[in-house]
Design a protein around this motif. Structure first.
Motif, mmCIF file in Angstrom:
data_model
loop_
_atom_site.group_PDB
_atom_site.id
_atom_site.type_symbol
_atom_site.label_atom_id
_atom_site.label_comp_id
_atom_site.label_asym_id
_atom_site.label_seq_id
_atom_site.Cartn_x
_atom_site.Cartn_y
_atom_site.Cartn_z
ATOM 1 N N CYS A 147 -18.912 31.886 8.554
ATOM 2 C CA CYS A 147 -19.515 33.152 8.636
ATOM 3 C C CYS A 147 -18.466 34.127 9.732
ATOM 4 O O CYS A 147 -18.410 35.300 9.939
ATOM 5 C CB CYS A 147 -20.230 32.881 10.131
ATOM 6 N N ARG B 47 -18.941 35.703 1.927
ATOM 7 C CA ARG B 47 -20.207 35.878 2.500
ATOM 8 C C ARG B 47 -19.170 36.663 3.758
ATOM 9 O O ARG B 47 -18.723 36.167 4.380
ATOM 10 C CB ARG B 47 -20.792 34.817 2.983
ATOM 11 N N CYS C 41 -18.431 38.639 7.549
ATOM 12 C CA CYS C 41 -19.910 38.547 8.415
ATOM 13 C C CYS C 41 -19.034 39.730 9.313
ATOM 14 O O CYS C 41 -18.212 39.981 9.665
ATOM 15 C CB CYS C 41 -19.630 37.352 9.178
ATOM 16 N N TYR D 31 -19.864 48.052 6.199
ATOM 17 C CA TYR D 31 -21.049 47.019 5.910
ATOM 18 C C TYR D 31 -22.511 48.279 5.955
ATOM 19 O O TYR D 31 -22.620 48.951 5.750
ATOM 20 C CB TYR D 31 -21.846 46.299 6.839
ATOM 21 N N CYS E 222 -24.453 37.745 8.900
ATOM 22 C CA CYS E 222 -23.704 37.254 7.761
ATOM 23 C C CYS E 222 -24.352 38.174 6.602
ATOM 24 O O CYS E 222 -25.702 38.206 6.207
ATOM 25 C CB CYS E 222 -23.302 36.243 7.987
ATOM 26 N N THR E 223 -23.959 38.357 5.492
ATOM 27 C CA THR E 223 -24.588 38.356 4.296
ATOM 28 C C THR E 223 -25.525 37.542 3.997
ATOM 29 O O THR E 223 -25.063 36.072 4.284
ATOM 30 C CB THR E 223 -23.558 38.472 2.670
ATOM 31 N N MET F 286 -28.110 42.321 6.070
ATOM 32 C CA MET F 286 -27.488 42.698 5.819
ATOM 33 C C MET F 286 -26.969 42.391 4.141
ATOM 34 O O MET F 286 -26.764 40.935 3.493
ATOM 35 C CB MET F 286 -26.273 41.705 6.514
ATOM 36 N N ALA F 287 -26.113 43.449 3.923
ATOM 37 C CA ALA F 287 -26.417 42.995 2.412
ATOM 38 C C ALA F 287 -24.514 43.188 1.811
ATOM 39 O O ALA F 287 -24.473 42.776 0.870
ATOM 40 C CB ALA F 287 -26.266 44.188 1.403
ATOM 41 N N GLY F 288 -23.856 43.075 2.788
ATOM 42 C CA GLY F 288 -22.719 42.158 2.860
ATOM 43 C C GLY F 288 -21.490 43.592 3.075
ATOM 44 O O GLY F 288 -21.934 45.268 3.042
#
Length: 142
Positions: free
Chosen positions: A20, A43, A45, A73, A102-103, A124-126
């Motif tokens: 993360c 991933r 974060c 994000y 995190c994603t 969280m999609a990223g």
């Protein structure tokens, strides 16, 4: 418990935390990628305390937040969220005391429009790539 068992548990916990860890621009520079594209591919974060600005998409299905630097994000709204129209501020009500996203992680957002605001679930999609940020309408960029 044996010292070997405790060491294995600590090693697994450290590996989980490292997954993360936010991507630094220094690491991306060594790999020849921009910080945003590196964050978008991994991933991604962000600590909730590091979010500086936000915007809600016109369809009210996404919330775009600006983290450290220029990283943006995308948070996906999960279900109904009646407080999304013209929020003045957002706050996080993290699940399980976790203070980073995190994603793929879920959290709850509280919108600061009223004292009786109803929290909304978001995922969280990223991190967005530079091209995705450029494609966002100006009014949706935090």
């Amino acid at each position: 418990m044996s010292a070997r068992f405790i060491s294995a548990v600590l090693l697994c916990a450290a590996a989980g935390l490292a997954a993360c860890a936010p991507t630094s621009s220094g690491d991306a520079a060594h790999s020849g990628q921009s910080a945003q594209s590196a964050a978008a591919g991994a991933r991604a974060c962000v600590f909730q305390r590091d979010i500086r600005n936000f915007r809600v998409s016109s369809d009210e299905r996404n919330i775009y937040v600006r983290g450290p630097g220029q990283t943006i994000y995308r948070l996906e709204v999960a279900g109904a969220c009646p407080e999304l129209d013209h929020p003045l501020a957002i706050g996080f009500a993290p699940r399980g005391g976790i203070n980073n996203l995190c994603t793929g992680d879920m959290t709850r957002l509280v919108f600061g429009r009223s004292a009786s605001a109803i929290p909304c679930d978001v995922r969280m999609a990223g991190a967005l790539s530079a091209a995705e940020v450029a494609a966002l309408p100006e009014r949706e960029r935090p």
